[in-house]
Design a protein around this motif. Structure first.
Motif, PDB file in Angstrom:
ATOM      1  N   TYR A 144     -21.286  84.475  20.518  1.00  0.00           N
ATOM      2  CA  TYR A 144     -21.625  85.147  19.267  1.00  0.00           C
ATOM      3  C   TYR A 144     -23.059  85.653  19.354  1.00  0.00           C
ATOM      4  O   TYR A 144     -23.913  85.018  19.949  1.00  0.00           O
ATOM      5  CB  TYR A 144     -21.536  84.168  18.083  1.00  0.00           C
ATOM      6  N   ASP A 147     -26.178  88.125  14.583  1.00  0.00           N
ATOM      7  CA  ASP A 147     -25.533  88.548  13.325  1.00  0.00           C
ATOM      8  C   ASP A 147     -24.277  87.738  13.040  1.00  0.00           C
ATOM      9  O   ASP A 147     -24.038  87.335  11.903  1.00  0.00           O
ATOM     10  CB  ASP A 147     -25.196  90.048  13.361  1.00  0.00           C
ATOM     11  N   ARG A 148     -23.465  87.490  14.061  1.00  0.00           N
ATOM     12  CA  ARG A 148     -22.242  86.704  13.855  1.00  0.00           C
ATOM     13  C   ARG A 148     -22.589  85.258  13.487  1.00  0.00           C
ATOM     14  O   ARG A 148     -21.906  84.654  12.659  1.00  0.00           O
ATOM     15  CB  ARG A 148     -21.369  86.722  15.112  1.00  0.00           C
ATOM     16  N   ARG A 150     -25.213  84.300  11.811  1.00  0.00           N
ATOM     17  CA  ARG A 150     -25.600  84.341  10.388  1.00  0.00           C
ATOM     18  C   ARG A 150     -24.358  84.423   9.502  1.00  0.00           C
ATOM     19  O   ARG A 150     -24.303  83.804   8.439  1.00  0.00           O
ATOM     20  CB  ARG A 150     -26.532  85.519  10.124  1.00  0.00           C
ATOM     21  N   GLU A 151     -23.352  85.182   9.939  1.00  0.00           N
ATOM     22  CA  GLU A 151     -22.095  85.277   9.181  1.00  0.00           C
ATOM     23  C   GLU A 151     -21.418  83.913   9.080  1.00  0.00           C
ATOM     24  O   GLU A 151     -20.921  83.546   8.009  1.00  0.00           O
ATOM     25  CB  GLU A 151     -21.129  86.261   9.858  1.00  0.00           C
ATOM     26  N   GLU A 154     -23.236  81.834   6.570  1.00  0.00           N
ATOM     27  CA  GLU A 154     -22.928  82.271   5.200  1.00  0.00           C
ATOM     28  C   GLU A 154     -21.496  81.930   4.801  1.00  0.00           C
ATOM     29  O   GLU A 154     -21.247  81.580   3.645  1.00  0.00           O
ATOM     30  CB  GLU A 154     -23.183  83.778   5.040  1.00  0.00           C
ATOM     31  N   LEU A 155     -20.558  82.010   5.729  1.00  0.00           N
ATOM     32  CA  LEU A 155     -19.164  81.665   5.423  1.00  0.00           C
ATOM     33  C   LEU A 155     -19.014  80.181   5.065  1.00  0.00           C
ATOM     34  O   LEU A 155     -18.211  79.825   4.209  1.00  0.00           O
ATOM     35  CB  LEU A 155     -18.258  81.979   6.612  1.00  0.00           C
TER      36      LEU A 155
END
Length: 179
Positions: A144, A147-148, A150-151, A154-155
């Motif tokens: 990853y 950005d992934r 961080r996603e 957040e998820l």
């Protein structure tokens, strides 16, 4: 490192198909199974890096927390609170770190019965070396990008809020939390 399964099919996708046939569509089952398998994979990757340092991920987290503290020391209760673990786990972790010479215990001057765990110079060396290696392998998340990652953070955040880990604060993110 976890032994690769090397299957010619995705066992979680297969379980999801079978689940759907038996009980109906439940995406949460595939999600939790994927999360649990990811946990196994990541723990294996991280443990492979930490083992030569004589650390587990729990002990590494405690050393990092002490490194981030202003004075290099925290009460055992504060360590438990920040790492979100039971006091018995903190005691066990600090015992092992102390035996390895990575932390020292001392009486808490603000609480006659309390104890502080203080990172030693050796503890600082070990956490720096381990951190360099973990960062070099992106903490096992090399598949990853930033950005992934961080996603993913957040998820999973709403789950942690719902569990009561913390209350939602405006503007607080992964880089802003302080020990």
């Amino acid at each position: 490192m976890a032994k690769p399964l090397a299957l010619d099919f995705d066992p979680i996708a297969r379980a999801d198909e079978l689940w759907t046939r038996h009980w109906g569509t439940v995406p949460a089952m595939a999600a939790i199974t994927s999360i649990m398998r990811a946990h196994q994979i990541l723990l294996s990757r991280v443990d492979a890096v930490l083992k030569p340092y004589g650390l587990t991920f729990a002990r590494y987290e405690a050393l990092v927390l002490l490194t981030f503290s202003r004075t290099g020391e925290l009460s055992l209760s504060k360590i438990g609170e920040r790492l979100m673990v039971h006091p018995t786990s903190v005691t066990n972790t600090v015992d092992r770190l102390e035996r390895a010479g990575l932390v020292a215990r001392r009486p808490n001057p603000l609480d006659g019965r309390g104890v502080l765990a203080a990172i030693t110079d050796r503890g600082r060396e070990v956490v720096e070396g381990a951190t360099r290696e973990l960062m070099a392998m992106d903490f096992g998340l090399e598949e990853y990008g930033a950005d992934r990652c961080r996603e993913v953070f957040e998820l999973l955040r709403p789950l942690r809020v719902a569990a009561g880990d913390f209350t939602e604060a405006s503007g607080e993110g992964p880089a802003r939390a302080e020990a």
